[in-house]
Design a protein around this motif. Sequence first.
Motif, short mmCIF file in Angstrom:
data_model
loop_
_atom_site.label_atom_id
_atom_site.label_comp_id
_atom_site.label_asym_id
_atom_site.label_seq_id
_atom_site.Cartn_x
_atom_site.Cartn_y
_atom_site.Cartn_z
N GLN A 154 0.58 2.28 -0.09
CA GLN A 154 -0.62 2.76 0.59
C GLN A 154 -0.70 4.29 0.47
O GLN A 154 0.30 4.96 0.22
CB GLN A 154 -0.59 2.34 2.06
N GLU A 192 0.27 7.03 7.25
CA GLU A 192 -0.23 6.09 6.25
C GLU A 192 -1.64 5.64 6.60
O GLU A 192 -1.95 5.39 7.78
CB GLU A 192 0.70 4.87 6.20
N LYS A 203 -3.46 3.03 7.02
CA LYS A 203 -3.36 1.58 7.17
C LYS A 203 -4.73 0.92 7.02
O LYS A 203 -5.71 1.36 7.60
CB LYS A 203 -2.76 1.24 8.53
N PRO A 214 -2.12 -2.74 -1.70
CA PRO A 214 -1.15 -1.64 -1.65
C PRO A 214 0.27 -2.07 -1.31
O PRO A 214 1.06 -1.27 -0.83
CB PRO A 214 -1.72 -0.72 -0.57
N THR A 263 -1.31 8.23 -3.41
CA THR A 263 -0.58 7.04 -3.84
C THR A 263 -0.46 7.10 -5.34
O THR A 263 -0.97 8.03 -5.99
CB THR A 263 -1.29 5.75 -3.40
#
Length: 242
Positions: free
Chosen positions: A139, A146, A148, A179, A231
């Motif tokens: 991710q 992160e 999410k 991810p 990422t």
Amino acid sequence: MNKTLKITALGLVTILGVSGTGFTAFAADGGSTTSKGDVTFEKNLEPSTPQDPDTNNPVEPTDPEVTPPTSGPLSIDYISTLHFGTQKISGNDEVYYAQMDKLKDTKTGETVEKPNYVQVTDNRGSNAGWKLTVVQDGQFKNGESELKGATLQFKNPTMKSSKKSDANTPTASEMTLNPDGKTSVDAITAKANQGMGTWFDTFGMDVEAAAKSISLSVPGDTAKTEGKYSTSLTWTLTDTPA
């Protein structure tokens, strides 16, 4: 009885005489012969450099974060780095779109904007086909923070080549990446007798279509901190199209 025999013998002598002296055959002028030609092939190990998908002119990426190409006669030559720009932190669901790729034409020196794209070259000569897949390695993260629930999508894939035809064109797919770092998604599939030479998968036929072809969707209730989230994507090219 004897008279008949003499006439017959005389006739034979006359015929033989004409045949032997009056109609001698000669060979005709000219004729034919055979020459040969040959060609020797060797494995093509020369690296393929990035090109403009629309002109096939060699280009230099202006982005310092250039994805390294692979080597060999079946190769990934170039992949655009995706930049979604600087955005205001929002508590609403938001969709951000990748900026255009900027490339310098080495012939004209001009820097042009192009849809983000992947370039693949098949110089093997086997016409065996190939497949390109991609995995999102994780991710988007900024340190321990992160994004999410964020989703990366690729739409409007368009195959381009200087030798494009309906018969030899590979199939490019729209993609929604997971991810989790392990789920592989098909990007391009070239069946047998497809994908020979250099091909480009542009996300959008042109810059207008490309403006909303690669998106990053971020839920509003996802915690966000100031700074850059990033990422990586792993692209794998194999010689097994099935």
